[in-house]
Design a protein around this motif. Sequence first.
Motif, PDB file in Angstrom:
ATOM      1  N   PRO A   1       0.936  -1.364  -0.395  1.00  0.00           N
ATOM      2  CA  PRO A   1       0.010   0.156  -0.102  1.00  0.00           C
ATOM      3  C   PRO A   1       1.307   1.719   0.055  1.00  0.00           C
ATOM      4  CG  PRO A   1      -0.946  -1.840   1.515  1.00  0.00           C
ATOM      5  CD  PRO A   1       0.497  -1.972   1.258  1.00  0.00           C
ATOM      6  N   ASN A   2       0.395   2.173  -0.811  1.00  0.00           N
ATOM      7  CA  ASN A   2       1.158   4.070  -1.134  1.00  0.00           C
ATOM      8  C   ASN A   2       0.192   4.903  -1.074  1.00  0.00           C
ATOM      9  OD1 ASN A   2       2.830   6.156  -1.676  1.00  0.00           O
ATOM     10  ND2 ASN A   2       4.541   4.082  -2.221  1.00  0.00           N
ATOM     11  N   HIS A   3      -0.050   5.440  -0.382  1.00  0.00           N
ATOM     12  CA  HIS A   3      -1.003   6.629  -0.785  1.00  0.00           C
ATOM     13  C   HIS A   3      -0.437   7.883  -1.780  1.00  0.00           C
ATOM     14  CE1 HIS A   3      -3.735   4.627   2.065  1.00  0.00           C
ATOM     15  NE2 HIS A   3      -2.932   4.727   2.828  1.00  0.00           N
ATOM     16  N   LYS A   4       1.250   7.909  -1.635  1.00  0.00           N
ATOM     17  CA  LYS A   4       1.383   8.846  -2.901  1.00  0.00           C
ATOM     18  C   LYS A   4       0.597   9.102  -4.042  1.00  0.00           C
ATOM     19  CE  LYS A   4       5.423   6.992  -2.753  1.00  0.00           C
ATOM     20  NZ  LYS A   4       6.977   7.586  -3.068  1.00  0.00           N
ATOM     21  N   GLY A   5       0.147   9.721  -4.934  1.00  0.00           N
ATOM     22  CA  GLY A   5      -0.630  10.297  -5.637  1.00  0.00           C
ATOM     23  C   GLY A   5      -1.427   9.812  -5.915  1.00  0.00           C
ATOM     24  N   LEU A   6      -2.274   9.674  -4.609  1.00  0.00           N
ATOM     25  CA  LEU A   6      -3.948   9.347  -4.938  1.00  0.00           C
ATOM     26  C   LEU A   6      -4.681  10.294  -5.586  1.00  0.00           C
ATOM     27  CD1 LEU A   6      -5.679   7.030  -3.906  1.00  0.00           C
ATOM     28  CD2 LEU A   6      -6.355   8.138  -1.551  1.00  0.00           C
ATOM     29  N   ILE A   7      -4.477  11.625  -4.856  1.00  0.00           N
ATOM     30  CA  ILE A   7      -5.224  12.840  -5.304  1.00  0.00           C
ATOM     31  C   ILE A   7      -5.530  12.702  -6.868  1.00  0.00           C
ATOM     32  CG2 ILE A   7      -5.671  15.291  -5.384  1.00  0.00           C
ATOM     33  CD1 ILE A   7      -5.042  15.436  -2.051  1.00  0.00           C
ATOM     34  N   ILE A   8      -4.282  12.602  -7.325  1.00  0.00           N
ATOM     35  CA  ILE A   8      -3.809  13.139  -8.514  1.00  0.00           C
ATOM     36  C   ILE A   8      -4.312  12.086  -9.643  1.00  0.00           C
ATOM     37  CG2 ILE A   8      -1.765  12.895 -10.099  1.00  0.00           C
ATOM     38  CD1 ILE A   8      -0.067  14.140  -8.686  1.00  0.00           C
ATOM     39  N   ALA A   9      -4.236  10.390  -9.190  1.00  0.00           N
ATOM     40  CA  ALA A   9      -5.184   9.229  -9.691  1.00  0.00           C
ATOM     41  C   ALA A   9      -5.960   9.566  -9.606  1.00  0.00           C
ATOM     42  CB  ALA A   9      -4.449   7.681  -8.803  1.00  0.00           C
ATOM     43  N   VAL A  10      -7.204  10.098  -8.620  1.00  0.00           N
ATOM     44  CA  VAL A  10      -8.878  10.264  -8.157  1.00  0.00           C
ATOM     45  C   VAL A  10      -9.176  11.409 -10.005  1.00  0.00           C
ATOM     46  CG1 VAL A  10     -10.350  10.934  -6.788  1.00  0.00           C
ATOM     47  CG2 VAL A  10      -8.818  10.066  -5.790  1.00  0.00           C
ATOM     48  N   ILE A  11      -8.346  12.681  -9.596  1.00  0.00           N
ATOM     49  CA  ILE A  11      -8.313  13.588 -10.891  1.00  0.00           C
ATOM     50  C   ILE A  11      -8.179  12.784 -11.818  1.00  0.00           C
ATOM     51  CG2 ILE A  11      -7.500  15.772 -11.438  1.00  0.00           C
ATOM     52  CD1 ILE A  11      -7.029  16.108  -8.664  1.00  0.00           C
ATOM     53  N   SER A  12      -7.594  12.227 -12.171  1.00  0.00           N
ATOM     54  CA  SER A  12      -6.940  10.997 -13.697  1.00  0.00           C
ATOM     55  C   SER A  12      -8.184  10.325 -13.626  1.00  0.00           C
ATOM     56  CB  SER A  12      -5.676  10.639 -13.976  1.00  0.00           C
ATOM     57  OG  SER A  12      -4.453  11.554 -12.986  1.00  0.00           O
ATOM     58  N   GLY A  13      -8.161   9.573 -12.997  1.00  0.00           N
ATOM     59  CA  GLY A  13      -9.855   8.788 -13.278  1.00  0.00           C
ATOM     60  C   GLY A  13     -10.782   9.374 -13.689  1.00  0.00           C
ATOM     61  N   ILE A  14     -11.378   9.927 -12.848  1.00  0.00           N
ATOM     62  CA  ILE A  14     -12.461  11.219 -12.851  1.00  0.00           C
ATOM     63  C   ILE A  14     -12.427  11.873 -14.957  1.00  0.00           C
ATOM     64  CG2 ILE A  14     -14.180  12.741 -13.062  1.00  0.00           C
ATOM     65  CD1 ILE A  14     -13.253  12.376 -10.000  1.00  0.00           C
ATOM     66  N   SER A  15     -11.134  12.130 -15.041  1.00  0.00           N
ATOM     67  CA  SER A  15     -10.809  13.069 -16.361  1.00  0.00           C
ATOM     68  C   SER A  15     -11.645  11.759 -17.867  1.00  0.00           C
ATOM     69  CB  SER A  15      -9.607  13.390 -16.720  1.00  0.00           C
ATOM     70  OG  SER A  15      -9.880  14.561 -15.289  1.00  0.00           O
ATOM     71  N   VAL A  16     -10.512  10.538 -17.151  1.00  0.00           N
ATOM     72  CA  VAL A  16     -10.380   9.128 -18.561  1.00  0.00           C
ATOM     73  C   VAL A  16     -11.634   9.302 -18.109  1.00  0.00           C
ATOM     74  CG1 VAL A  16     -10.154   7.039 -18.496  1.00  0.00           C
ATOM     75  CG2 VAL A  16      -8.435   8.421 -17.552  1.00  0.00           C
ATOM     76  N   PHE A  17     -12.665   8.756 -16.677  1.00  0.00           N
ATOM     77  CA  PHE A  17     -14.605   8.906 -17.255  1.00  0.00           C
ATOM     78  C   PHE A  17     -14.710   9.705 -18.031  1.00  0.00           C
ATOM     79  CE2 PHE A  17     -18.410   8.957 -15.705  1.00  0.00           C
ATOM     80  CZ  PHE A  17     -18.471   7.454 -15.836  1.00  0.00           C
ATOM     81  N   THR A  18     -15.011  11.110 -17.854  1.00  0.00           N
ATOM     82  CA  THR A  18     -15.422  11.946 -18.534  1.00  0.00           C
ATOM     83  C   THR A  18     -15.014  11.955 -19.838  1.00  0.00           C
ATOM     84  OG1 THR A  18     -14.540  13.429 -16.617  1.00  0.00           O
ATOM     85  CG2 THR A  18     -15.860  14.084 -18.716  1.00  0.00           C
ATOM     86  N   ILE A  19     -13.382  11.186 -20.827  1.00  0.00           N
ATOM     87  CA  ILE A  19     -13.538  11.796 -21.803  1.00  0.00           C
ATOM     88  C   ILE A  19     -13.539  10.318 -22.245  1.00  0.00           C
ATOM     89  CG2 ILE A  19     -12.259  11.191 -23.361  1.00  0.00           C
ATOM     90  CD1 ILE A  19      -9.517  13.048 -21.808  1.00  0.00           C
ATOM     91  N   ILE A  20     -14.543   9.064 -21.473  1.00  0.00           N
ATOM     92  CA  ILE A  20     -14.634   7.547 -22.503  1.00  0.00           C
ATOM     93  C   ILE A  20     -16.203   8.193 -22.052  1.00  0.00           C
ATOM     94  CG2 ILE A  20     -15.074   5.887 -22.246  1.00  0.00           C
ATOM     95  CD1 ILE A  20     -12.366   5.289 -21.052  1.00  0.00           C
ATOM     96  N   PHE A  21     -17.202   8.331 -21.300  1.00  0.00           N
ATOM     97  CA  PHE A  21     -18.128   8.529 -21.539  1.00  0.00           C
ATOM     98  C   PHE A  21     -18.866   9.650 -22.323  1.00  0.00           C
ATOM     99  CE2 PHE A  21     -22.344   8.113 -19.739  1.00  0.00           C
ATOM    100  CZ  PHE A  21     -22.574   6.333 -18.971  1.00  0.00           C
ATOM    101  N   GLY A  22     -18.415  11.058 -22.096  1.00  0.00           N
ATOM    102  CA  GLY A  22     -19.047  12.176 -23.188  1.00  0.00           C
ATOM    103  C   GLY A  22     -18.083  11.728 -24.890  1.00  0.00           C
ATOM    104  N   GLY A  23     -17.119  11.157 -24.699  1.00  0.00           N
ATOM    105  CA  GLY A  23     -16.914  10.794 -26.093  1.00  0.00           C
ATOM    106  C   GLY A  23     -17.458   8.990 -26.533  1.00  0.00           C
ATOM    107  N   TYR A  24     -18.212   8.943 -26.275  1.00  0.00           N
ATOM    108  CA  TYR A  24     -19.761   7.819 -26.093  1.00  0.00           C
ATOM    109  C   TYR A  24     -20.142   8.730 -26.935  1.00  0.00           C
ATOM    110  CZ  TYR A  24     -23.508   5.004 -26.408  1.00  0.00           C
ATOM    111  OH  TYR A  24     -25.423   3.884 -26.361  1.00  0.00           O
ATOM    112  N   PHE A  25     -20.986   9.677 -26.048  1.00  0.00           N
ATOM    113  CA  PHE A  25     -22.410  10.950 -26.481  1.00  0.00           C
ATOM    114  C   PHE A  25     -22.294  11.541 -27.397  1.00  0.00           C
ATOM    115  CE2 PHE A  25     -23.595   8.793 -22.187  1.00  0.00           C
ATOM    116  CZ  PHE A  25     -24.083   8.160 -22.056  1.00  0.00           C
ATOM    117  N   LEU A  26     -20.704  11.617 -27.544  1.00  0.00           N
ATOM    118  CA  LEU A  26     -20.547  12.696 -28.732  1.00  0.00           C
ATOM    119  C   LEU A  26     -20.611  12.182 -29.422  1.00  0.00           C
ATOM    120  CD1 LEU A  26     -17.837  15.489 -26.367  1.00  0.00           C
ATOM    121  CD2 LEU A  26     -19.979  15.847 -27.570  1.00  0.00           C
ATOM    122  N   ILE A  27     -19.435  10.879 -29.865  1.00  0.00           N
ATOM    123  CA  ILE A  27     -19.246  10.264 -31.054  1.00  0.00           C
ATOM    124  C   ILE A  27     -19.372   9.032 -31.917  1.00  0.00           C
ATOM    125  CG2 ILE A  27     -17.901  12.320 -32.189  1.00  0.00           C
ATOM    126  CD1 ILE A  27     -15.882   9.896 -31.402  1.00  0.00           C
ATOM    127  N   GLY A  28     -20.481   8.581 -30.565  1.00  0.00           N
ATOM    128  CA  GLY A  28     -21.128   6.915 -30.107  1.00  0.00           C
ATOM    129  C   GLY A  28     -22.227   6.877 -31.436  1.00  0.00           C
TER     130      GLY A  28
END
Length: 224
Positions: free
Chosen positions: A64-91
């Motif tokens: 277990p290592n808590h370093k980078g956890l906040i960055i990971a959450v922000i990155s994860g939410i960004s990836v989720f938004t890009i993929i899910f948003g991309g589906y509604f835009l060009i799906g």
Amino acid sequence: MAKKKIIIIMTIVSICCLLMGLVDAVIRPQYMVKSIIKILLFLICPIVYSMYDKELKLKLLLKPNHKGLIIAVISGISVFTIIFGGYFLIGNLFDLSGITSSLTANIGVSKNNFLWVAIYISLVNSLLEEFFFRGFAFLTLKRFASRKFAYVFSSLIFAIYHLAMMVGWFDVILFILTISSLFIGGLIFDYFNEKYENIYISWLVHMFANFAINGIGFILFGIV
């Protein structure tokens, strides 16, 4: 000795991916059977090798290592938004009907069991792939090979591995776009692993990506 270990690690990774490719594209068992085979190849094989190479401490990858956890959450939410948003835009520009029909016909994933499959893919399968592709195929390989080589090999084999399971899902353009995205995603996951020296950060980002993909799956199956 370093060259020998590079060859061994690359061979193990390549053979495991080839076998899983045959399972996905040719044998096509039910999803539970496929998952068990994947665990044997992606988890047990590296563990068996670690028994041969006493210098390889795979358990450190799971420390277990808590370093980078906040960055990971922000990155994860960004990836989720890009993929899910991309589906509604060009799906609507692509025919995605082949995804659900292929899943149902080939491995028995249907509207009735997709919820449980989605949970497994998001939580367990993503961790298994991070352990294998980033922990074993990247961090372990990087100890003996050049940094650039480890980045390219682990990301390329990660993208190629997904070829077999996605046959018949998309048309050619979307297929190429998806594989390219997987390669780039692999590079990003490798970066997180290298920076924080564990697989949990990339696992979290991978998990969010799967949340988005599975969310699209719920729509395609008509569940929501």
